[in-house]
Design an enzyme around this catalytic site. Structure first.
Site, mmCIF file in Angstrom:
data_model
loop_
_atom_site.group_PDB
_atom_site.id
_atom_site.type_symbol
_atom_site.label_atom_id
_atom_site.label_comp_id
_atom_site.label_asym_id
_atom_site.label_seq_id
_atom_site.Cartn_x
_atom_site.Cartn_y
_atom_site.Cartn_z
ATOM 1 N N TYR A 176 0.831 -1.200 0.000
ATOM 2 C CA TYR A 176 0.000 0.000 0.000
ATOM 3 C C TYR A 176 0.867 1.253 0.000
ATOM 4 O O TYR A 176 0.610 2.209 -0.737
ATOM 5 C CB TYR A 176 -0.936 0.015 1.215
ATOM 6 C CG TYR A 176 -1.638 1.345 1.357
ATOM 7 C CD1 TYR A 176 -2.713 1.662 0.526
ATOM 8 C CD2 TYR A 176 -1.192 2.300 2.269
ATOM 9 C CE1 TYR A 176 -3.330 2.898 0.611
ATOM 10 C CE2 TYR A 176 -1.804 3.534 2.356
ATOM 11 C CZ TYR A 176 -2.872 3.832 1.523
ATOM 12 O OH TYR A 176 -3.466 5.068 1.595
ATOM 13 N N PRO A 214 2.014 14.919 3.826
ATOM 14 C CA PRO A 214 0.889 14.128 4.343
ATOM 15 C C PRO A 214 0.851 12.734 3.738
ATOM 16 O O PRO A 214 0.936 12.563 2.522
ATOM 17 C CB PRO A 214 -0.328 14.952 3.921
ATOM 18 C CG PRO A 214 0.120 15.727 2.722
ATOM 19 C CD PRO A 214 1.566 16.030 2.959
ATOM 20 N N LEU A 249 -6.454 18.354 3.846
ATOM 21 C CA LEU A 249 -7.832 17.907 3.659
ATOM 22 C C LEU A 249 -8.195 17.837 2.184
ATOM 23 O O LEU A 249 -7.570 18.472 1.334
ATOM 24 C CB LEU A 249 -8.815 18.788 4.426
ATOM 25 C CG LEU A 249 -8.940 20.275 4.069
ATOM 26 C CD1 LEU A 249 -9.884 20.496 2.892
ATOM 27 C CD2 LEU A 249 -9.446 21.057 5.272
ATOM 28 N N HIS A 264 1.185 13.491 -6.214
ATOM 29 C CA HIS A 264 0.626 12.571 -5.219
ATOM 30 C C HIS A 264 1.516 11.344 -5.038
ATOM 31 O O HIS A 264 1.038 10.224 -4.804
ATOM 32 C CB HIS A 264 -0.786 12.124 -5.637
ATOM 33 C CG HIS A 264 -1.737 11.911 -4.494
ATOM 34 N ND1 HIS A 264 -2.746 12.785 -4.197
ATOM 35 C CD2 HIS A 264 -1.833 10.926 -3.561
ATOM 36 C CE1 HIS A 264 -3.434 12.336 -3.151
ATOM 37 N NE2 HIS A 264 -2.890 11.210 -2.754
ATOM 38 N N GLY A 268 7.719 14.518 -3.683
ATOM 39 C CA GLY A 268 7.791 13.444 -4.669
ATOM 40 C C GLY A 268 9.220 13.096 -5.035
ATOM 41 O O GLY A 268 9.882 13.840 -5.761
ATOM 42 N N ARG A 282 14.884 12.008 -1.509
ATOM 43 C CA ARG A 282 15.484 10.930 -0.723
ATOM 44 C C ARG A 282 16.790 11.325 -0.030
ATOM 45 O O ARG A 282 17.327 10.551 0.750
ATOM 46 C CB ARG A 282 15.765 9.712 -1.635
ATOM 47 C CG ARG A 282 14.507 9.097 -2.263
ATOM 48 C CD ARG A 282 13.602 8.494 -1.219
ATOM 49 N NE ARG A 282 12.416 7.885 -1.777
ATOM 50 C CZ ARG A 282 11.246 8.493 -1.930
ATOM 51 N NH1 ARG A 282 11.108 9.763 -1.550
ATOM 52 N NH2 ARG A 282 10.210 7.860 -2.444
ATOM 53 N N GLY A 319 7.710 11.878 2.194
ATOM 54 C CA GLY A 319 6.605 11.037 2.621
ATOM 55 C C GLY A 319 7.032 9.619 2.943
ATOM 56 O O GLY A 319 7.144 9.232 4.103
#
Length: 356
Positions: free
Chosen positions: A21, A74, A130, A249, A281, A284, A303
């Site tokens: 996931y 997020p 949100l 995303h 995105g 690293r 992320g």
């Protein structure tokens, strides 16, 4: 332990379905891979003899000041990674002076996340991400929760008119969280029975009118996340956005878009300094942060590295990753002759393998 080693430790520790996931992306995962590869297409061209004995890497962002230009982007479902979930992430980010953007799909409610951050550092900044809901009263209720929690900005994700097709999740049949784990920010919202969860919305009908309505409900600064086209960045500024987040995303929505980094220069040029531009995105290493800043970003979001660290070592792992990113960035800034973030400029970025 290197980030690669943390990633491998996390992979071994996690349920393979939960690992997929987080690790997976949309479609054939071309964009997912390209986000990281994009940084390999650029090199930094240092300046020398600039008298930079000391460096200040702090950054001023809407409603927040960070110790360095690294933001925790997020991401959903931290309790799939570690029992403490977003509480551990919040404490680690606060302790390292990093702005935390807690997700709408957090498995710990925003009030508890913000409290955990303040427990670690009283002045810690937490932003709330949100998705605008087609029913305005639901969006407004979420905004009120963020305000009451003490969040200092809102980050509105706009790149999800429909849910991305995640090949690994479809293959694994991953549709539900395990018992005792839920998107807690979506509980007890208007129109739902007491204690029930409201789905996180994906609606192609949402428009700039909905963004305007959101701005009318709060005095908090509102950033727009998921912008790739410079024309949309201009529209966001015109509609009152306090910042832009260039993002695809994490490669989880459309598998035919460019790498986020490749879109950054045009967006930064269009915005022309009127509001801060952030990027997430594929980041690293600290050198990646430096490239992003030289191409026009005020800060870079991370992320998946945070999630791997959380799964591998809990709060201590997240602290380690954030500290190493900050230190590597500071080292790169010194090697480029910089004393502050603004010393990284567009002329210092060249195609790898060339000087222009």
């Amino acid at each position: 332990m290197t980030l690669r080693a943390l990633h491998e430790t996390a992979r071994r520790a996690l349920d393979p379905v939960h690992y997929d996931y987080v690790a997976g992306g949309a479609g054939e995962e071309r964009v997912l891979a390209d986000n990281e590869r994009a940084f390999d297409r650029y090199a930094l061209l240092p300046r020398v003899l600039r008298g930079s004995a000391r460096r200040d890497t702090s950054v001023d962002l809407p409603g927040a000041r960070g110790a360095g230009p690294v933001v925790v982007a997020p991401t959903a479902f931290h309790r799939l990674m570690h029992p403490d979930g977003e509480r551990a992430t919040a404490r680690a980010a606060a302790a390292e002076g990093a702005v935390l953007v807690t997700g709408a799909a957090a498995t710990v409610a925003v009030g508890e996340v913000a409290a955990a951050a303040r427990e670690a550092a009283p002045g810690a900044a937490v932003w709330f991400q949100l998705y605008p809901h087609p029913r305005h009263e639901v969006t407004e209720a979420l905004v009120r929760r963020a305000e009451e929690a003490g969040c200092t900005a809102l980050v509105v994700t706009v790149d999800s008119p429909v849910f991305g097709r995640h090949t690994r999740d479809l293959r694994n049949g991953f549709t539900d969280l395990p018992p005792g784990c839920a998107a807690e920010n979506m509980r007890d919202l208007p129109g739902a029975p007491p204690g029930a969860l409201t789905d996180i919305p994906m609606s192609p009908a949402l428009s700039w009118r909905d963004f305007d309505a959101l701005l009318g409900t709060t005095s908090l600064p509102v950033l727009v996340k998921g912008v790739l086209h410079p024309a949309d960045a201009l529209l966001a500024v015109e509609h009152g956005a306090a910042g832009i987040v260039v993002s695809n995303h994490g490669g989880r929505q459309c598998d035919t878009v460019p790498a986020a980094l490749d879109c950054l220069p045009a967006v930064a040029e269009a915005v022309a300094g009127r509001v801060p531009v952030l990027l997430d995105g594929g980041v690293r290493r600290g050198g990646d942060v430096a490239v992003a800043l030289a191409l026009g970003a005020a800060a870079a979001g991370v992320g998946r590295p945070v999630l791997w660290a959380l799964a591998a070592e809990g709060e201590a792992g997240v602290r380690r990753v954030l500290a190493e990113l900050r230190d590597d960035y500071d080292h790169t800034l010194a090697l480029c002759g910089g004393a502050r973030n603004a010393d990284l400029t567009r002329d210092m970025v060249v195609p790898r393998g060339g000087t222009r």
